[in-house]
Motif scaffolding. Structure first.
Motif, PDB file in Angstrom:
ATOM      1  N   ASP A  65      35.019  33.032  60.615  1.00 35.72           N
ATOM      2  CA  ASP A  65      34.771  33.491  61.990  1.00 35.72           C
ATOM      3  C   ASP A  65      34.936  35.010  62.067  1.00 35.72           C
ATOM      4  OD1 ASP A  65      37.811  33.885  63.352  1.00 35.72           O
ATOM      5  OD2 ASP A  65      37.662  32.581  61.580  1.00 35.72           O
ATOM      6  N   ARG A  66      34.283  35.562  63.073  1.00 38.45           N
ATOM      7  CA  ARG A  66      34.233  37.017  63.244  1.00 38.45           C
ATOM      8  C   ARG A  66      35.625  37.602  63.511  1.00 38.45           C
ATOM      9  NH1 ARG A  66      28.967  39.172  66.353  1.00 38.45           N
ATOM     10  NH2 ARG A  66      29.583  37.757  67.983  1.00 38.45           N
ATOM     11  N   GLU A  67      36.422  36.924  64.334  1.00 36.42           N
ATOM     12  CA  GLU A  67      37.721  37.471  64.757  1.00 36.42           C
ATOM     13  C   GLU A  67      38.657  37.652  63.551  1.00 36.42           C
ATOM     14  OE1 GLU A  67      36.084  34.884  66.219  1.00 36.42           O
ATOM     15  OE2 GLU A  67      35.374  36.226  67.811  1.00 36.42           O
ATOM     16  N   THR A  68      38.756  36.582  62.709  1.00 35.33           N
ATOM     17  CA  THR A  68      39.636  36.672  61.531  1.00 35.33           C
ATOM     18  C   THR A  68      39.114  37.734  60.569  1.00 35.33           C
ATOM     19  OG1 THR A  68      39.992  34.303  61.767  1.00 35.33           O
ATOM     20  CG2 THR A  68      40.796  35.318  59.741  1.00 35.33           C
ATOM     21  N   PHE A  69      37.804  37.760  60.374  1.00 34.32           N
ATOM     22  CA  PHE A  69      37.181  38.737  59.463  1.00 34.32           C
ATOM     23  C   PHE A  69      37.569  40.157  59.879  1.00 34.32           C
ATOM     24  CE2 PHE A  69      33.481  41.516  58.519  1.00 34.32           C
ATOM     25  CZ  PHE A  69      33.463  41.409  57.136  1.00 34.32           C
ATOM     26  N   LYS A  70      37.452  40.452  61.175  1.00 38.29           N
ATOM     27  CA  LYS A  70      37.751  41.810  61.649  1.00 38.29           C
ATOM     28  C   LYS A  70      39.252  42.111  61.564  1.00 38.29           C
ATOM     29  CE  LYS A  70      33.871  42.509  64.778  1.00 38.29           C
ATOM     30  NZ  LYS A  70      33.490  43.678  65.507  1.00 38.29           N
ATOM     31  N   LYS A  71      40.035  41.067  61.692  1.00 36.43           N
ATOM     32  CA  LYS A  71      41.486  41.267  61.694  1.00 36.43           C
ATOM     33  C   LYS A  71      42.015  41.576  60.292  1.00 36.43           C
ATOM     34  CE  LYS A  71      45.599  38.837  63.341  1.00 36.43           C
ATOM     35  NZ  LYS A  71      46.077  37.529  63.804  1.00 36.43           N
ATOM     36  N   VAL A  72      41.479  40.874  59.271  1.00 35.89           N
ATOM     37  CA  VAL A  72      42.084  41.023  57.936  1.00 35.89           C
ATOM     38  C   VAL A  72      41.315  41.954  56.992  1.00 35.89           C
ATOM     39  CG1 VAL A  72      43.103  38.719  58.100  1.00 35.89           C
ATOM     40  CG2 VAL A  72      40.980  39.001  56.834  1.00 35.89           C
ATOM     41  N   MET A  73      40.013  42.154  57.240  1.00 32.25           N
ATOM     42  CA  MET A  73      39.232  42.964  56.294  1.00 32.25           C
ATOM     43  C   MET A  73      39.231  44.436  56.719  1.00 32.25           C
ATOM     44  SD  MET A  73      38.457  40.817  54.028  1.00 32.25           S
ATOM     45  CE  MET A  73      37.456  41.899  53.020  1.00 32.25           C
ATOM     46  N   PRO A  74      39.581  45.351  55.810  1.00 30.05           N
ATOM     47  CA  PRO A  74      39.604  46.779  56.175  1.00 30.05           C
ATOM     48  C   PRO A  74      38.197  47.376  56.221  1.00 30.05           C
ATOM     49  CG  PRO A  74      40.134  46.516  53.858  1.00 30.05           C
ATOM     50  CD  PRO A  74      39.959  45.126  54.413  1.00 30.05           C
ATOM     51  N   VAL A  75      38.046  48.435  57.003  1.00 27.15           N
ATOM     52  CA  VAL A  75      36.808  49.226  57.009  1.00 27.15           C
ATOM     53  C   VAL A  75      36.928  50.206  55.847  1.00 27.15           C
ATOM     54  CG1 VAL A  75      35.379  50.815  58.352  1.00 27.15           C
ATOM     55  CG2 VAL A  75      36.623  48.966  59.511  1.00 27.15           C
ATOM     56  N   ILE A  76      35.906  50.253  54.987  1.00 29.13           N
ATOM     57  CA  ILE A  76      36.077  50.973  53.707  1.00 29.13           C
ATOM     58  C   ILE A  76      34.985  52.011  53.448  1.00 29.13           C
ATOM     59  CG2 ILE A  76      37.293  49.059  52.582  1.00 29.13           C
ATOM     60  CD1 ILE A  76      34.469  48.509  51.165  1.00 29.13           C
ATOM     61  N   THR A  77      35.277  52.893  52.495  1.00 25.74           N
ATOM     62  CA  THR A  77      34.272  53.812  51.954  1.00 25.74           C
ATOM     63  C   THR A  77      34.045  53.433  50.483  1.00 25.74           C
ATOM     64  OG1 THR A  77      35.932  55.382  51.185  1.00 25.74           O
ATOM     65  CG2 THR A  77      35.088  55.706  53.429  1.00 25.74           C
ATOM     66  N   TYR A  78      33.128  54.103  49.846  1.00 23.80           N
ATOM     67  CA  TYR A  78      32.797  53.792  48.455  1.00 23.80           C
ATOM     68  C   TYR A  78      34.017  53.912  47.540  1.00 23.80           C
ATOM     69  CZ  TYR A  78      30.378  53.882  43.962  1.00 23.80           C
ATOM     70  OH  TYR A  78      29.966  53.604  42.682  1.00 23.80           O
ATOM     71  N   GLU A  79      34.819  54.951  47.779  1.00 27.97           N
ATOM     72  CA  GLU A  79      35.975  55.191  46.904  1.00 27.97           C
ATOM     73  C   GLU A  79      36.937  54.002  46.911  1.00 27.97           C
ATOM     74  OE1 GLU A  79      33.798  58.664  47.200  1.00 27.97           O
ATOM     75  OE2 GLU A  79      34.568  57.489  48.891  1.00 27.97           O
ATOM     76  N   ASP A  80      37.014  53.272  48.045  1.00 31.81           N
ATOM     77  CA  ASP A  80      37.923  52.116  48.136  1.00 31.81           C
ATOM     78  C   ASP A  80      37.531  50.987  47.187  1.00 31.81           C
ATOM     79  OD1 ASP A  80      39.568  53.182  50.205  1.00 31.81           O
ATOM     80  OD2 ASP A  80      37.979  52.768  51.646  1.00 31.81           O
ATOM     81  N   ILE A  81      36.233  50.838  46.921  1.00 33.83           N
ATOM     82  CA  ILE A  81      35.810  49.728  46.046  1.00 33.83           C
ATOM     83  C   ILE A  81      35.334  50.215  44.679  1.00 33.83           C
ATOM     84  CG2 ILE A  81      35.249  47.993  47.805  1.00 33.83           C
ATOM     85  CD1 ILE A  81      32.283  48.958  47.538  1.00 33.83           C
ATOM     86  N   GLN A  82      35.557  51.498  44.409  1.00 30.50           N
ATOM     87  CA  GLN A  82      35.109  52.032  43.111  1.00 30.50           C
ATOM     88  C   GLN A  82      35.730  51.293  41.919  1.00 30.50           C
ATOM     89  OE1 GLN A  82      35.034  56.269  43.177  1.00 30.50           O
ATOM     90  NE2 GLN A  82      33.436  56.362  41.645  1.00 30.50           N
ATOM     91  N   PRO A  83      37.016  50.884  41.979  1.00 24.39           N
ATOM     92  CA  PRO A  83      37.571  50.128  40.836  1.00 24.39           C
ATOM     93  C   PRO A  83      36.798  48.826  40.583  1.00 24.39           C
ATOM     94  CG  PRO A  83      39.333  50.917  42.273  1.00 24.39           C
ATOM     95  CD  PRO A  83      38.048  51.205  42.985  1.00 24.39           C
ATOM     96  N   GLU A  84      36.442  48.111  41.657  1.00 20.00           N
ATOM     97  CA  GLU A  84      35.680  46.864  41.510  1.00 20.00           C
ATOM     98  C   GLU A  84      34.291  47.141  40.950  1.00 20.00           C
ATOM     99  OE1 GLU A  84      38.824  45.832  44.527  1.00 20.00           O
ATOM    100  OE2 GLU A  84      37.592  47.575  44.129  1.00 20.00           O
TER     101      GLU A  84
END
Length: 612
Positions: A65-84
């Motif tokens: 659901d949208r509410e849980t998604f927005k609550k737990v998932m951070p807003v990110i930039t490229y540098e945040d997921i560069q390790p992945e």
């Protein structure tokens, strides 16, 4: 840009009116039910990827659901997921970002640490891109009827590609698309009838590709109803190529033989199916190209052209006067809005003025969110977009149907191919609505100060490059007291210009070669997209440094204050665009220097080269 049809019908049973009607109805349906579609898209994305490492790490725990998604998932930039991204690039087969296998990386024109960003993609994304392309011509046909009766002359090119250490291809999104079966083996559609054979588009040699595409376009000049390229800069480059090489092209048309410089056998074979001896056409082209003025050359050589299809929003707007000159004021049409991360939307009013272009985001493409953007006060009008968000700012994001008219937002997307609440970096303004779906004007790419083609140079990168160059002045006891920059696009290819005001403490004159070394050092310090434009694509000319008289930047400040800037808040702009300011700077130039050679560039990321 080319459209990929969904139909496999033959010319004989092709019902264009019916197909167009269905396409327009699809746009009506998804924009009328935008929020329901967006809910479904998010649910699909997070349900199918429920077990991937990234979502589990953030504790989504299978919620869709949208509410849980927005609550737990951070807003990110490229540098945040560069390790992945690095793990995937190195060959880790785990389900890191996406449950479907990553088929390749799309290299963004945006950079991180001086290298192109790598956007993960999956095989099915080609379907979504093809869907968006298939919307363009049914929309256009409402405004310009009869386009199915002729051809499009589009200058389309592939760029170099590399392999990651794990063996995945890394290449620009359009190169990926043109090399896919969706483009190469497209079924019959009167709207995808181009003057350029596929082999000319897919030729890796940019000279042979441009030459052969122009030759085919000239041979079929009466059939051409629309012309274009992806970016305005690329289309103008084609016209300047014609200015330089029209005599060779005329010789080929007159004799019906292809210039021996075109050595690619596939290109030669495909062009020879079109090229026939035509003295009358060669004479006509020669007469037109020999005239003193090239004003209106598009409508003179391709007399049935209805419009020019190129992107002229954002930094590409600097090319509008040149396009107007060459096309005799034909409509400049921006059809779609897309990026390496995802394809986003279409322009439903394609004949509007370039300054009024707005894109309707298609709710099936990805899940959209919007981060409100606030303008800085004071002299600068650049949008203020924080690098990382506080908890309060994370909560400010709004959904597609909740944006407000006139407000500016940064685009945030969650895609089918493994990006979650990812900040694209584009600043958009809500210009209106199509049913319940908003229409956005593209305002700018955040933080970009200089751009000629697909390159994007920001202020920090420019500052570092200048700092590196200043080392050449130290032996002469000289420093830079102030500087600014300008994207010079009057000549093609365009080039970066830096205006330097020097503080000279030593008595030894600085030889020209030192300033040339400064030019080259700056170029070597800029990102790989800029260097590829210089070395491989030849879409950017040598960087230029102009030395200005002492006191020039004081005059610049006086001028800004006379226009209402606050003396307390005035900061020297690191990039100038306003014509009177450029004139003021140019009027005080005492000497100028160009980069003596191309900077170093190789395809792929630096670390891959080191590892191989």
């Amino acid at each position: 840009m080319p459209e990929a049809p969904k139909s496999s019908l033959k010319p004989t049973d092709y019902n264009l009116a019916e197909k167009n009607k269905k396409t327009l109805q699809f746009i009506e349906d998804v924009t009328s039910n935008a929020d329901e579609v967006q809910k479904r898209v998010l649910c699909e994305i997070i349900s199918r990827n429920a077990n991937v490492e990234y979502l589990q790490k953030h504790g989504l725990k299978g919620h869709n659901d949208r509410e849980t998604f927005k609550k737990v998932m951070p807003v990110i930039t490229y540098e945040d997921i560069q390790p992945e991204i690095t793990r995937i690039a190195n060959g880790d087969p785990s389900q890191i970002l996406c449950s479907k296998p990553i088929s390749e990386f799309l290299t963004s024109s945006g950079t991180s640490g001086g290298e192109r960003k790598l956007m993960p993609t999956i095989e099915e994304e080609l379907e979504r891109r093809s869907l968006l392309y298939s919307l363009l011509m049914p929309v256009m046909s409402q405004f310009v009827p009869g386009l199915e009766k002729g051809k499009g002359m589009y200058f389309l090119f592939i760029k170099s590609e590399a392999k990651t250490p794990g063996g995945l291809l890394a290449r620009p999104v359009l190169t990926s698309y043109y090399k896919s079966s969706h483009f190469k083996e497209r079924p019959y559609d009167p709207y995808t009838n181009y003057t350029s054979p596929n082999q000319t588009i897919l030729c890796p040699d940019s000279y042979q590709s441009m030459y052969s595409q122009l030759l085919c376009g000239l041979c079929q000049n009466k059939e051409v109803l629309r012309v274009g390229a992806v970016f305005a800069s690329g289309f103008i480059r084609a016209i300047r190529f014609l200015e330089k090489h029209w005599t060779l092209l005329c010789n080929d048309i007159r004799s019906g033989t292809l210039n021996p410089q075109i050595t690619d056998p596939c290109v030669r074979e495909s062009v020879m199916k079109i090229l026939k001896p035509d003295t009358k056409l060669a004479d006509f082209i020669e007469t037109e190209c020999s005239k003193n003025s090239w004003q209106g050359i598009i409508t003179r050589l391709w007399p049935n052209t209805k419009y020019v299809d190129v992107i002229v929003t954002g930094t590409m707007s600097q090319y509008i006067p040149t396009l107007d000159y060459y096309s005799n004021g034909l409509p400049l049409v921006c059809t779609m809005y897309a990026s390496s991360e995802c394809y986003f939307g279409v322009n439903l009013n394609p004949l509007c003025k370039p300054s009024e272009v707005s894109y309707t985001l298609i709710p099936t493409m990805c899940y959209f969110e919007f981060l409100p953007v606030h303008r800085n006060n004071g002299v600068t009008s650049s949008p203020s977009v924080p690098k990382s968000l506080t908890e309060k700012e994370q909560k400010e994001l709004v959904d597609l149907v909740d944006v407000k008219l006139g407000q500016e937002y940064e685009l945030v997307v969650t895609t089918y191919s493994g990006l979650y609440r990812y900040r694209v970096g584009d600043v958009l303004r809500v210009a209106g609505f199509k049913n319940k779906a908003p229409q956005f004007s593209f305002i700018c790419r955040k933080n970009v100060v200089l751009s000629i083609d697909s390159d994007k140079t920001d202020e920090v990168e420019l500052q570092n490059a200048v700092k590196n160059a200043v080392n050449h002045l130290m032996p002469f006891d000289a420093t830079i007291s102030e500087y600014t920059s300008y994207a010079e696009t009057k000549n093609i290819p365009g080039h970066y210009v830096l205006f330097w005001e020097l503080s000279l403490n030593g008595s030894t004159p600085i030889p020209p070669s030192v300033f040339e070394d400064c030019c080259l050092t700056i170029e070597e310090s800029l990102n790989s997209v800029y260097r590829q434009g210089r070395v491989s694509d030849k879409s950017i000319g040598p960087l230029e440094i102009k030395i200005v008289e002492s006191g020039t930047f004081d005059k610049l400040m006086d001028y800004a204050i006379s226009l209402g800037a606050s003396i307390n808040q005035y900061k020297t702009p690191r990039c100038v665009k306003f014509a009177p300011i450029v004139e003021l700077l140019n009027s005080r130039v005492v000497s100028n220097y160009f980069s003596p050679k191309c900077p170093k560039w190789v395809p792929g990321h630096k670390q891959w080269t080191n590892e191989n």
